[in-house]
Design an enzyme around this catalytic site. Structure first.
Site, PDB file in Angstrom:
ATOM      1  N   ILE A 172      43.693  44.063  41.899  1.00  0.00           N
ATOM      2  CA  ILE A 172      44.115  44.785  40.960  1.00  0.00           C
ATOM      3  C   ILE A 172      45.495  45.220  41.230  1.00  0.00           C
ATOM      4  O   ILE A 172      45.524  46.154  42.145  1.00  0.00           O
ATOM      5  CB  ILE A 172      43.172  45.754  40.065  1.00  0.00           C
ATOM      6  CG1 ILE A 172      41.859  45.314  39.818  1.00  0.00           C
ATOM      7  CG2 ILE A 172      44.109  46.363  39.020  1.00  0.00           C
ATOM      8  CD1 ILE A 172      41.152  46.311  39.396  1.00  0.00           C
ATOM      9  N   SER A 173      46.736  45.033  40.555  1.00  0.00           N
ATOM     10  CA  SER A 173      47.887  45.552  40.884  1.00  0.00           C
ATOM     11  C   SER A 173      48.450  44.935  42.146  1.00  0.00           C
ATOM     12  O   SER A 173      48.570  43.927  42.548  1.00  0.00           O
ATOM     13  CB  SER A 173      47.826  47.042  40.446  1.00  0.00           C
ATOM     14  OG  SER A 173      49.231  47.448  40.371  1.00  0.00           O
ATOM     15  N   SER A 174      48.573  46.238  43.073  1.00  0.00           N
ATOM     16  CA  SER A 174      48.654  45.957  44.561  1.00  0.00           C
ATOM     17  C   SER A 174      47.759  45.086  45.110  1.00  0.00           C
ATOM     18  O   SER A 174      48.281  44.329  45.700  1.00  0.00           O
ATOM     19  CB  SER A 174      48.936  47.431  45.297  1.00  0.00           C
ATOM     20  OG  SER A 174      49.139  47.343  46.581  1.00  0.00           O
TER      21      SER A 174
END
Length: 443
Positions: free
Chosen positions: A169-171
């Site tokens: 998720i995200s990073s």
């Protein structure tokens, strides 16, 4: 939904990295409140030394140039030669937060695979997806440490090296892109929730943040994006991992153009056209496109969420990632395994034909929005027509996809569908079913 947002209006004068911290700060707080205590242990000489059904920290797992922590979840039901899922956290997150805030551990309990949760120790709690070292196979930094974690699990559990997967998720989504680029010979597929293409965040000044990429202004041709991936492992000519990407149209942290650039990159890497082989809407507000094939394991699958911001991850999405990986109902689920669904199937036959009647009951606590029912027809049977769903293919392993009017199944409610089929003597009903990748009980 483990990802929650916090207004960054007061921080607009700070760096983009600080903006990402603000968006994800409440995620960390929420996840850690429920995070189970991790058990710190020295590296196991054998799998029996690692407790099952508990989040366990593994130390001394191998080369680890950026001092990552390794957390491991091994279910009680772990299968022989298990698959492995690497679940990578967001900025400000941790391995324990990713464990408690997503469903991968509970899905591991159902299907018998192992989950690795890498955890950053640097102050930002963001993964390195920008340095030259991170963007080169064996170059150093976080990807090398994660590869060591995979190697440790493979050795310890005789894991199936053809079923190693990455998600984040995200990073962690950015790292998923990086891992698949650096180690195409290790990972079979990835699922990136709100990320950017491999190499998009590249910097040479030591910065962890790239404003141009996060703002969606780094635009390249598919061939240029593909070259960045290929240059991470020069000379590699083997198979490349499949990729699933997710993005919200209102993402104000990693802007929506990154979604299209990811599609361009991975369709080029995998050598498939950029015209979708199929487009559908598995849930209200979602547009799913598949490239290179139409099934659940297409080379590239992309899901766009209309009106959704950066915090797009929600319950149920992990199961969809597993379906893409091939670890759903047709995967290594221990039997019998109770699920959140029940299916009753009967047939009424005549000389060379039959009518099949199927009742799907949602036995879970939340409603189902959009469904696919998987089952295998007995040998010699072939569907000639159907109602309540579309059926493909006509024989063998079949997927029945909801009609427009019955895509929602409330908790405790049922849907009835049916089909007519020819047969060559065996007129029995299918014996097992899966709903959206979850094995169903039969009744």
């Amino acid at each position: 939904m483990p990802v929650t947002g916090r207004s960054a209006a007061r921080r607009r004068s700070r760096t983009g990295l600080a903006v990402l911290f603000g968006v994800l700060a409440s995620l960390l707080a929420t996840a850690l409140l429920g995070a189970p205590g991790a058990v710190a242990r020295e590296p196991a000489a054998a799998a029996r030394e690692v407790p099952t059904a508990a989040l366990t920290e593994i130390t001394g797992f191998g080369s680890n140039p950026s001092n990552l922590q390794m957390y491991l979840y091994v279910p009680d039901s772990v299968t022989a030669n298990p698959a492995v899922v690497v679940a990578v956290h967001y900025c400000t997150g941790s391995g324990p937060a990713m464990h408690s805030g997503t469903e991968f551990a509970s899905l591991a309990d159902r299907y018998g695979f192992i989950v690795i949760y890498p955890s950053v120790t640097r102050a930002s709690k963001c993964f390195d997806v920008s340095s030259p070292q991170a963007l080169t196979r064996g170059g150093g930094s976080d990807p090398v440490g994660i590869k060591s974690m995979v190697d440790w699990v493979t050795r310890t559990y005789s894991a199936d090296t053809a079923r190693i997967f990455a998600t984040g998720i995200s990073s962690g989504a950015m790292m998923t892109n990086v891992l698949l680029g650096d180690y195409p010979d290790v990972f079979a597929a990835g699922a990136a929730f709100a990320g950017v293409p491999f190499g998009c965040f590249a910097t040479t000044d030591g910065s962890e943040w790239n404003n141009a990429c996060s703002g969606g202004t780094v635009l390249r041709t598919p061939q240029e994006w593909g070259a960045l991936v290929r240059n991470a492992y020069p000379g590699y000519s083997g198979p490349r991992p499949r990729m699933q990407v997710w993005h919200g149209t209102e993402d104000d942290v990693l802007r929506y153009p990154n979604f299209g650039e990811e599609i361009d990159q991975w369709t080029d890497v995998l050598g498939v056209g950029r015209t979708p082989a199929v487009t559908d809407s598995p849930q209200t507000g979602w547009t799913r496109t598949r490239y290179g094939a139409t099934g659940d394991r297409a080379p590239v699958e992309a899901i766009s969420l209309q009106g959704v911001g950066h915090n797009l991850y929600a319950g149920g999405m992990a199961a969809r990632a597993l379906t893409f990986f091939g670890l759903g109902g047709s995967g290594p689920a221990p039997q019998p395994q109770p699920g959140a669904c029940k299916v009753t199937a009967t047939t009424s036959a005549w000389s060379t034909g039959l009518t099949g009647s199927v009742t799907i009951t949602n036995t879970g606590g939340t409603r189902v929005e959009g469904w696919k029912l998987g089952f295998t027809l007995p040998s010699g049977q072939g569907i000639t027509s159907g109602w309540g769903a579309t059926y493909a293919p006509a024989s063998g392993p079949v997927t029945a996809t909801n009609a427009a009017y019955n895509g929602t199944i409330a908790a405790g409610a049922s849907v009835n569908i049916g089909y007519q089929a020819s047969h060559t003597g065996n007129s029995a009903a299918p014996g097992s079913f899966s709903l959206n990748g979850t094995a169903c009980t039969s009744g």
